[in-house]
Design a protein around this motif. Structure first.
Motif, short mmCIF file in Angstrom:
data_model
loop_
_atom_site.label_atom_id
_atom_site.label_comp_id
_atom_site.label_asym_id
_atom_site.label_seq_id
_atom_site.Cartn_x
_atom_site.Cartn_y
_atom_site.Cartn_z
N LEU A 15 0.85 -1.36 0.05
CA LEU A 15 -0.05 -0.02 0.13
C LEU A 15 0.99 1.26 0.12
O LEU A 15 0.49 2.26 -0.68
CB LEU A 15 -0.83 -0.03 0.99
N ARG A 16 2.19 1.25 0.58
CA ARG A 16 2.85 2.29 0.49
C ARG A 16 4.17 2.29 -0.29
O ARG A 16 4.77 3.32 -0.44
CB ARG A 16 3.45 2.18 2.09
N LEU A 36 -0.16 7.46 3.07
CA LEU A 36 -1.49 6.94 3.25
C LEU A 36 -2.85 8.16 3.34
O LEU A 36 -2.69 9.17 3.53
CB LEU A 36 -1.43 6.20 4.59
N GLU A 37 -3.62 7.79 2.69
CA GLU A 37 -5.06 8.31 2.52
C GLU A 37 -5.39 8.70 3.83
O GLU A 37 -5.49 7.79 4.78
CB GLU A 37 -5.90 7.95 1.58
N GLY A 78 -4.64 -4.36 16.46
CA GLY A 78 -6.10 -4.24 16.93
C GLY A 78 -6.05 -2.65 16.97
O GLY A 78 -7.41 -2.14 17.46
N GLN A 79 -5.10 -1.79 17.41
CA GLN A 79 -5.12 -0.63 17.84
C GLN A 79 -5.63 0.16 16.25
O GLN A 79 -5.32 -0.11 15.08
CB GLN A 79 -4.01 0.16 18.33
N VAL A 80 -6.39 1.09 16.38
CA VAL A 80 -7.08 2.12 15.41
C VAL A 80 -5.84 3.38 15.47
O VAL A 80 -5.94 4.19 16.35
CB VAL A 80 -8.23 2.45 15.66
N LEU A 81 -5.37 3.73 14.43
CA LEU A 81 -4.72 5.05 14.11
C LEU A 81 -5.41 5.80 12.99
O LEU A 81 -5.62 5.19 12.05
CB LEU A 81 -3.36 4.54 13.65
N THR A 82 -5.56 6.98 13.40
CA THR A 82 -5.94 7.86 12.33
C THR A 82 -4.92 8.78 11.93
O THR A 82 -4.23 9.49 12.53
CB THR A 82 -7.15 8.66 13.04
N HIS A 91 6.41 16.61 3.87
CA HIS A 91 6.32 15.08 3.62
C HIS A 91 6.89 14.21 5.03
O HIS A 91 8.00 14.89 5.31
CB HIS A 91 7.19 14.56 2.40
N PRO A 92 6.32 13.43 5.72
CA PRO A 92 6.82 13.11 6.84
C PRO A 92 8.28 12.31 6.70
O PRO A 92 8.64 11.83 5.46
CB PRO A 92 5.68 11.83 7.19
N LYS A 93 9.04 12.43 7.52
CA LYS A 93 10.38 11.70 7.66
C LYS A 93 10.72 10.96 8.67
O LYS A 93 9.98 10.95 9.63
CB LYS A 93 11.38 13.00 7.52
N GLY A 94 11.29 9.84 8.53
CA GLY A 94 11.55 8.92 9.58
C GLY A 94 11.41 7.34 8.96
O GLY A 94 11.89 7.18 7.90
N LYS A 95 11.43 6.51 9.86
CA LYS A 95 11.29 4.95 9.56
C LYS A 95 10.27 4.25 10.20
O LYS A 95 9.54 4.70 11.16
CB LYS A 95 12.48 4.27 9.75
#
Length: 297
Positions: A15-16, A36-37, A78-82, A91-95
């Motif tokens: 997806l990414r 991610l949308e 199972g956790q929900v991340l928004t 643009h996000p940076k990191g890993k």
């Protein structure tokens, strides 16, 4: 927002727009990822996000703090991340390190993974690191990624899991440091916890809903139950449940002096559905039954 389910490491990587280095574990670099949308996502695997983007205001409970360090965010299956809307031209940076529970099956790490309670923290309870701490954690990401790029052999899984455990152990150390360095925040939460308990004990909730739970108190403070529990443990050397029980026993000792009330009546007033449960807790904490305590005075 609808909750989108992503079950596998491969599905998330695809997806990414990233290569899947291993079907059960992968390290991805934000520089090479498609966004991610905006939506809410439920992952079927563990995730560790190393964010290099500096944040401005970050909500922590009901308070706002300005963090200028890199951060780690942990999420359990199972956790929900928004994902919110992205800022323009940012643009996000990191890993990102993701691994499926099946990757750990049969290993020691699998049996102790629940000990790393920060996997159940919420994103506003992230680990905020100094530059030195960030470099050390980044080094662990790189080592794991390099190992996944190697031709897999009989040592690969052992080495990857070993480095993963080291990463988690350092994260535990850094969280301990964070609890200490943000002591003024913790003290404020402890005071609010006391206030919540005091208000609860003089309200009708005690008789209607019973003794307050850890989950209830954490929700009132806008904290995850695990983060709240770990914070209270470090501040008081008691678990949050033990702290609540100690307050109940203190209140019970006062009520026991009223000889016009039976022990059963006092138990019901304290929110116990069954008086024997109250007697059992009292004996455990005080070393004698409520009747024995009353007869001493």
């Amino acid at each position: 927002m609808d909750i989108k389910r992503i079950n596998s490491v491969w599905e998330y990587s695809s997806l990414r727009g990233a290569e899947t280095l291993h079907p059960l574990i992968n390290v991805l670099d934000y520089d090479n990822l498609s966004l991610l949308e905006p939506a809410s996502y439920n992952f079927g695997f563990y995730s560790i996000f190393l964010k290099d983007t500096k944040c401005g205001d970050l909500r922590y409970g009901k308070e706002l703090y300005d963090y200028q360090e890199e951060s780690l965010v942990f999420a359990a299956p199972g956790q929900v991340l928004t994902v919110e809307k992205y800022l323009p031209n940012v643009h996000p940076k990191g890993k990102v390190l993701i691994f499926h529970p099946d990757f750990l099956k049969g290993t020691q790490l699998s049996s102790i993974l629940n000990d790393y309670s920060f996997f159940s923290y919420t994103s506003n309870e992230a680990l905020h690191m100094s530059r030195k701490e960030r470099d050390l954690i980044l080094g662990m990401f790189v080592i794991i990624e390099d190992e996944l790029h190697q031709n897999l052999d009989k040592h690969s899984k052992t080495l990857v899991i070993s480095h993963l455990q080291v990463l988690l152990n350092y994260s535990t150390r850094f969280y301990d440091r964070q609890f200490i360095t943000r002591e003024h925040v913790n003290k404020g939460i402890l005071q609010r916890f006391e206030s919540i308990l005091n208000s609860y004990f003089i309200s009708e909730k005690l008789q209607i809903e019973g003794v307050p739970t850890v989950a209830y108190c954490a929700e009132q403070l806008n904290l995850s139950a695990n983060y709240f529990g770990d914070l209270i443990k470090r501040e008081t050397n008691m678990s949050a449940l033990e702290y609540i029980q100690a307050k109940v026993i203190d209140l019970a000792k006062e009520k026991i002096f009223d000889i016009t009330k039976s022990i059963s009546e006092i138990a019901y007033e304290l929110g116990f559905k069954y008086p024997q449960h109250f007697t059992r807790l009292f004996r455990k904490k005080v070393g004698m039954s409520p009747i024995e305590f009353r007869n001493l005075n």
